[in-house]
Design a protein around this motif. Structure first.
Motif, PDB file in Angstrom:
ATOM      1  N   LYS A 154       0.867  -1.176   0.000  1.00  0.00           N
ATOM      2  CA  LYS A 154       0.000   0.000   0.000  1.00  0.00           C
ATOM      3  C   LYS A 154       0.906   1.229   0.000  1.00  0.00           C
ATOM      4  O   LYS A 154       1.575   1.526   0.991  1.00  0.00           O
ATOM      5  CB  LYS A 154      -0.909   0.004   1.232  1.00  0.00           C
ATOM      6  N   VAL A 155       0.926   1.941  -1.130  1.00  0.00           N
ATOM      7  CA  VAL A 155       1.908   3.002  -1.348  1.00  0.00           C
ATOM      8  C   VAL A 155       1.189   4.355  -1.443  1.00  0.00           C
ATOM      9  O   VAL A 155       0.216   4.488  -2.200  1.00  0.00           O
ATOM     10  CB  VAL A 155       2.695   2.738  -2.651  1.00  0.00           C
ATOM     11  N   PRO A 156       1.637   5.365  -0.697  1.00  0.00           N
ATOM     12  CA  PRO A 156       1.012   6.683  -0.820  1.00  0.00           C
ATOM     13  C   PRO A 156       1.144   7.221  -2.242  1.00  0.00           C
ATOM     14  O   PRO A 156       2.204   7.115  -2.866  1.00  0.00           O
ATOM     15  CB  PRO A 156       1.783   7.548   0.194  1.00  0.00           C
ATOM     16  N   TRP A 157       0.047   7.803  -2.737  1.00  0.00           N
ATOM     17  CA  TRP A 157       0.033   8.256  -4.130  1.00  0.00           C
ATOM     18  C   TRP A 157       1.077   9.330  -4.417  1.00  0.00           C
ATOM     19  O   TRP A 157       1.636   9.401  -5.508  1.00  0.00           O
ATOM     20  CB  TRP A 157      -1.342   8.816  -4.485  1.00  0.00           C
ATOM     21  N   GLY A 158       1.293  10.221  -3.438  1.00  0.00           N
ATOM     22  CA  GLY A 158       2.202  11.339  -3.658  1.00  0.00           C
ATOM     23  C   GLY A 158       1.621  12.594  -3.048  1.00  0.00           C
ATOM     24  O   GLY A 158       0.685  12.544  -2.245  1.00  0.00           O
ATOM     25  N   PRO A 159       2.164  13.767  -3.394  1.00  0.00           N
ATOM     26  CA  PRO A 159       1.654  15.011  -2.836  1.00  0.00           C
ATOM     27  C   PRO A 159       0.142  15.149  -3.036  1.00  0.00           C
ATOM     28  O   PRO A 159      -0.386  14.892  -4.123  1.00  0.00           O
ATOM     29  CB  PRO A 159       2.421  16.083  -3.613  1.00  0.00           C
ATOM     30  N   ALA A 160      -0.531  15.553  -1.961  1.00  0.00           N
ATOM     31  CA  ALA A 160      -1.994  15.661  -1.958  1.00  0.00           C
ATOM     32  C   ALA A 160      -2.408  17.109  -1.759  1.00  0.00           C
ATOM     33  O   ALA A 160      -1.907  17.783  -0.844  1.00  0.00           O
ATOM     34  CB  ALA A 160      -2.589  14.796  -0.845  1.00  0.00           C
ATOM     35  N   ALA A 161      -3.312  17.585  -2.598  1.00  0.00           N
ATOM     36  CA  ALA A 161      -3.960  18.884  -2.389  1.00  0.00           C
ATOM     37  C   ALA A 161      -5.318  18.624  -1.755  1.00  0.00           C
ATOM     38  O   ALA A 161      -6.133  17.873  -2.305  1.00  0.00           O
ATOM     39  CB  ALA A 161      -4.119  19.634  -3.712  1.00  0.00           C
ATOM     40  N   ILE A 162      -5.557  19.215  -0.609  1.00  0.00           N
ATOM     41  CA  ILE A 162      -6.817  19.047   0.116  1.00  0.00           C
ATOM     42  C   ILE A 162      -7.500  20.405   0.204  1.00  0.00           C
ATOM     43  O   ILE A 162      -6.941  21.357   0.752  1.00  0.00           O
ATOM     44  CB  ILE A 162      -6.581  18.448   1.514  1.00  0.00           C
ATOM     45  N   LEU A 163      -8.698  20.487  -0.364  1.00  0.00           N
ATOM     46  CA  LEU A 163      -9.474  21.735  -0.382  1.00  0.00           C
ATOM     47  C   LEU A 163     -10.761  21.499   0.395  1.00  0.00           C
ATOM     48  O   LEU A 163     -11.529  20.580   0.065  1.00  0.00           O
ATOM     49  CB  LEU A 163      -9.789  22.153  -1.818  1.00  0.00           C
ATOM     50  N   THR A 164     -10.997  22.322   1.410  1.00  0.00           N
ATOM     51  CA  THR A 164     -12.117  22.073   2.319  1.00  0.00           C
ATOM     52  C   THR A 164     -13.075  23.255   2.353  1.00  0.00           C
ATOM     53  O   THR A 164     -12.690  24.393   2.092  1.00  0.00           O
ATOM     54  CB  THR A 164     -11.605  21.758   3.728  1.00  0.00           C
ATOM     55  N   PRO A 165     -14.355  23.009   2.706  1.00  0.00           N
ATOM     56  CA  PRO A 165     -15.398  24.033   2.608  1.00  0.00           C
ATOM     57  C   PRO A 165     -15.599  24.792   3.923  1.00  0.00           C
ATOM     58  O   PRO A 165     -15.053  24.427   4.974  1.00  0.00           O
ATOM     59  CB  PRO A 165     -16.640  23.200   2.285  1.00  0.00           C
ATOM     60  N   TRP A 166     -16.455  25.804   3.845  1.00  0.00           N
ATOM     61  CA  TRP A 166     -16.714  26.625   5.026  1.00  0.00           C
ATOM     62  C   TRP A 166     -17.706  26.000   5.992  1.00  0.00           C
ATOM     63  O   TRP A 166     -17.799  26.408   7.137  1.00  0.00           O
ATOM     64  CB  TRP A 166     -17.226  28.014   4.607  1.00  0.00           C
ATOM     65  N   ASN A 167     -18.474  25.009   5.555  1.00  0.00           N
ATOM     66  CA  ASN A 167     -19.535  24.492   6.424  1.00  0.00           C
ATOM     67  C   ASN A 167     -19.040  23.476   7.440  1.00  0.00           C
ATOM     68  O   ASN A 167     -19.723  23.194   8.416  1.00  0.00           O
ATOM     69  CB  ASN A 167     -20.658  23.862   5.582  1.00  0.00           C
ATOM     70  N   PRO A 169     -15.680  23.679   9.069  1.00  0.00           N
ATOM     71  CA  PRO A 169     -14.370  24.352   9.053  1.00  0.00           C
ATOM     72  C   PRO A 169     -13.285  23.680   9.876  1.00  0.00           C
ATOM     73  O   PRO A 169     -12.106  23.921   9.634  1.00  0.00           O
ATOM     74  CB  PRO A 169     -14.684  25.756   9.589  1.00  0.00           C
ATOM     75  N   SER A 170     -13.639  22.845  10.850  1.00  0.00           N
ATOM     76  CA  SER A 170     -12.607  22.118  11.600  1.00  0.00           C
ATOM     77  C   SER A 170     -12.622  20.627  11.287  1.00  0.00           C
ATOM     78  O   SER A 170     -11.572  20.021  11.045  1.00  0.00           O
ATOM     79  CB  SER A 170     -12.772  22.334  13.106  1.00  0.00           C
ATOM     80  N   PHE A 171     -13.806  20.015  11.268  1.00  0.00           N
ATOM     81  CA  PHE A 171     -13.864  18.564  11.148  1.00  0.00           C
ATOM     82  C   PHE A 171     -13.369  18.076   9.789  1.00  0.00           C
ATOM     83  O   PHE A 171     -12.597  17.111   9.703  1.00  0.00           O
ATOM     84  CB  PHE A 171     -15.281  18.044  11.381  1.00  0.00           C
ATOM     85  N   ILE A 172     -13.813  18.711   8.709  1.00  0.00           N
ATOM     86  CA  ILE A 172     -13.430  18.221   7.386  1.00  0.00           C
ATOM     87  C   ILE A 172     -11.920  18.353   7.158  1.00  0.00           C
ATOM     88  O   ILE A 172     -11.271  17.394   6.717  1.00  0.00           O
ATOM     89  CB  ILE A 172     -14.256  18.901   6.282  1.00  0.00           C
ATOM     90  N   PRO A 173     -11.291  19.509   7.463  1.00  0.00           N
ATOM     91  CA  PRO A 173      -9.825  19.546   7.342  1.00  0.00           C
ATOM     92  C   PRO A 173      -9.123  18.512   8.215  1.00  0.00           C
ATOM     93  O   PRO A 173      -8.187  17.848   7.750  1.00  0.00           O
ATOM     94  CB  PRO A 173      -9.472  20.976   7.778  1.00  0.00           C
TER      95      PRO A 173
END
Length: 496
Positions: A154-167, A169-173
């Motif tokens: 199981k190999v990490p894909w690589g650099p990840a961009a994570i974009l999260t919403p305002w609704n 604001p803590s749990f999703i990030p």
């Protein structure tokens, strides 16, 4: 930059939210200010801090650092234990910041403080669950191969961009970052420009816990910053929760180099109220779903398809509940429903209500609003619009109610414009309700309720149709952020 000197923790009597800062290449740095743009307190429309962004040079620095940080690395038992121990420290630090997170969530999303405290209290458990996955899920296992040495990595894909919403604001990030970090993907997190504060506190806890260099970076900004990240070939996986317009743009950009995508886009989730439903049970569930998190959650009910004989009693029961709802300042302990998070979404919801009225709906808005100049909206029931035309996602304390003559008609209307994310079925015969629910085009269908917590321990959920790509659920670190790699000894005895 030492964030302890720059970011003041909020005491119980303070309501200030610090100006966001970036965390790039293992150091804190100031963001550029967006001229004339402010983040507002949704309770009062007063400025909280200037809106900020990240310039192209800093985005490039973050991308270069993520690329340098990526490596398959060692994921033996000892290495996984070390990373799990780091996550346990993150969880402990989040516990010390719970009130800061709750108040920041409340002042950016408008959700009542009593609710955001529950969310903040749950964050450490989410982090610890991923730490447990790290310890229990091996990254290398032997495959059956007639005695030959063949292994599945199981190999990490690589650099990840994570974009999260305002609704969220803590749990999703927190949930997305911990999964990617546990997988071994270097993360660049961009939270919503409308609610950056809670994500910054979460990142502070990860940094203080002692992550490896390059494991996590934070950049702030609007859509152009997100587009710069998601369109860059050095990013190998994008995890995004948000609207369908941005989701489609990310998918188009990702097609150029076949990035891995996890896109949670939402929709107008249907609620089917069958002819044998208990009206009080249905009203309780729909009311809870449309007011939880101020109705600002992508899995909440939107389009209620009720048997014709139950529409009148259901609308009456919902209206009674809405009339008793305490709408007020999000930091007031007695508030049950706070303001809408931000000005653009407030305008969108008003437009949605006007659109339902134009489709022939009778609009019920019985709640009393506070004498505050915030983005306050009475929870709303719009009954009687043409169900074939009432398709727009509501994403607020609003439902539309439509009469149907049978369960089959309800299914047809629900699936004609599927949400693909969540759906609800209310019925007295649970076996029948579950059978009908299994035919709704959605990743999760709840019967006789509208909670947020997973229905079961292994409730993995796919995003169907317009709801996006991928899914979420248990063991997300290896399900989403790792790919499979088979390495082993070949054999002349294989048939082909």
């Amino acid at each position: 930059m030492n964030t302890d000197a720059e970011v003041t923790h909020m005491s119980s009597g303070e309501t200030a939210i610090p100006r966001p800062v970036n965390y790039i290449a293992d150091a804190w740095s100031d963001c550029a200010t967006v001229e004339g743009q402010w983040n507002l307190d949704p309770n009062t429309r007063e400025p909280v801090h200037p809106m900020v962004t990240t310039g192209p040079d800093d985005v490039e620095r973050a991308l270069r650092h993520a690329e340098r940080a990526y490596g398959v690395g060692r994921w033996d038992d000892e290495a996984r234990q070390e990373r799990a121990d780091t996550l346990e420290r993150v969880a402990a630090l989040l516990e010390t910041r719970a009130e800061d997170i709750a108040r920041t969530d409340s002042l950016t999303s408008g959700v009542p403080i009593g609710v955001t405290r529950k969310v903040a209290a749950f964050l450490p458990a989410r982090i610890r669950a991923t730490a447990a996955d790290l310890r229990s899920i091996p990254r290398v296992r032997a495959l059956a191969a007639d005695g030959r040495d063949v292994r599945l990595y199981k190999v990490p894909w690589g650099p990840a961009a994570i974009l999260t919403p305002w609704n969220g604001p803590s749990f999703i990030p927190a949930a997305k970052v911990v999964s990617a970090v546990a997988a071994g993907c270097p993360v660049i997190l961009k939270p919503s420009e409308h609610a950056p504060g809670s994500a910054q506190i979460v990142v502070e806890c990860f940094v203080e816990a002692g992550l490896p260099a390059g494991a996590l970076q934070l950049v702030h900004g609007r859509g152009e910053v997100g587009a710069a990240l998601t369109g860059d070939p050095r990013v190998k996986i994008v995890s995004f929760t948000g609207g369908p317009v941005a989701g489609r743009a990310i998918a188009r950009a990702a097609a150029e180099d076949f990035k891995v995508l996890q896109l949670e886009l939402g929709g107008n989730n249907p609620a089917l109220v069958l002819d044998d439903a208990d009206v009080e049970v249905a009203a309780d569930g729909i009311f809870e779903g449309m007011t939880k998190l101020n109705g600002q959650w992508c899995e909440g009910p939107g389009k209620v398809l009720a048997h014709r004989s139950l529409v009148g009693p259901l609308v009456e029961a919902l209206t009674e509940r809405l009339a008793k709802t305490v709408v007020g300042h999000s930091l007031d302990e007695g508030t049950e429903l706070g303001p809408i998070s931000n000005a653009p979404h407030f305008a969108t919801l008003q437009s949605r209500i006007d659109g339902l009225r134009a489709l022939g709906a009778t609009v019920h808005q019985p709640a009393r609003l506070p004498e505050l100049d915030g983005f306050f909206l009475s929870p709303t029931v719009a009954a009687g619009a043409d169900p074939a035309k009432a398709t727009a996602e509501l994403f607020g304390p609003i439902v539309s109610v439509h009469a149907v003559d049978s369960a089959e008609e309800a299914l047809r209307l629900a699936n004609a414009h599927p949400s693909g994310l969540d759906a609800y079925v209310f019925g007295g015969d649970v076996e029948r309700a579950i059978e009908i629910g299994s035919r709704v085009l959605a990743g999760e269908v709840r019967v006789n309720g509208a909670k947020i917590a997973d229905l079961g321990d292994d409730s993995a959920q796919s995003f169907w149709g317009p709801a996006g790509l991928g899914g979420h659920g248990p063991a997300e670190s290896v399900r989403v952020f790792c790919g499979d790699r088979v390495v082993g000894v070949d054999s002349p005895d294989l048939p082909l």
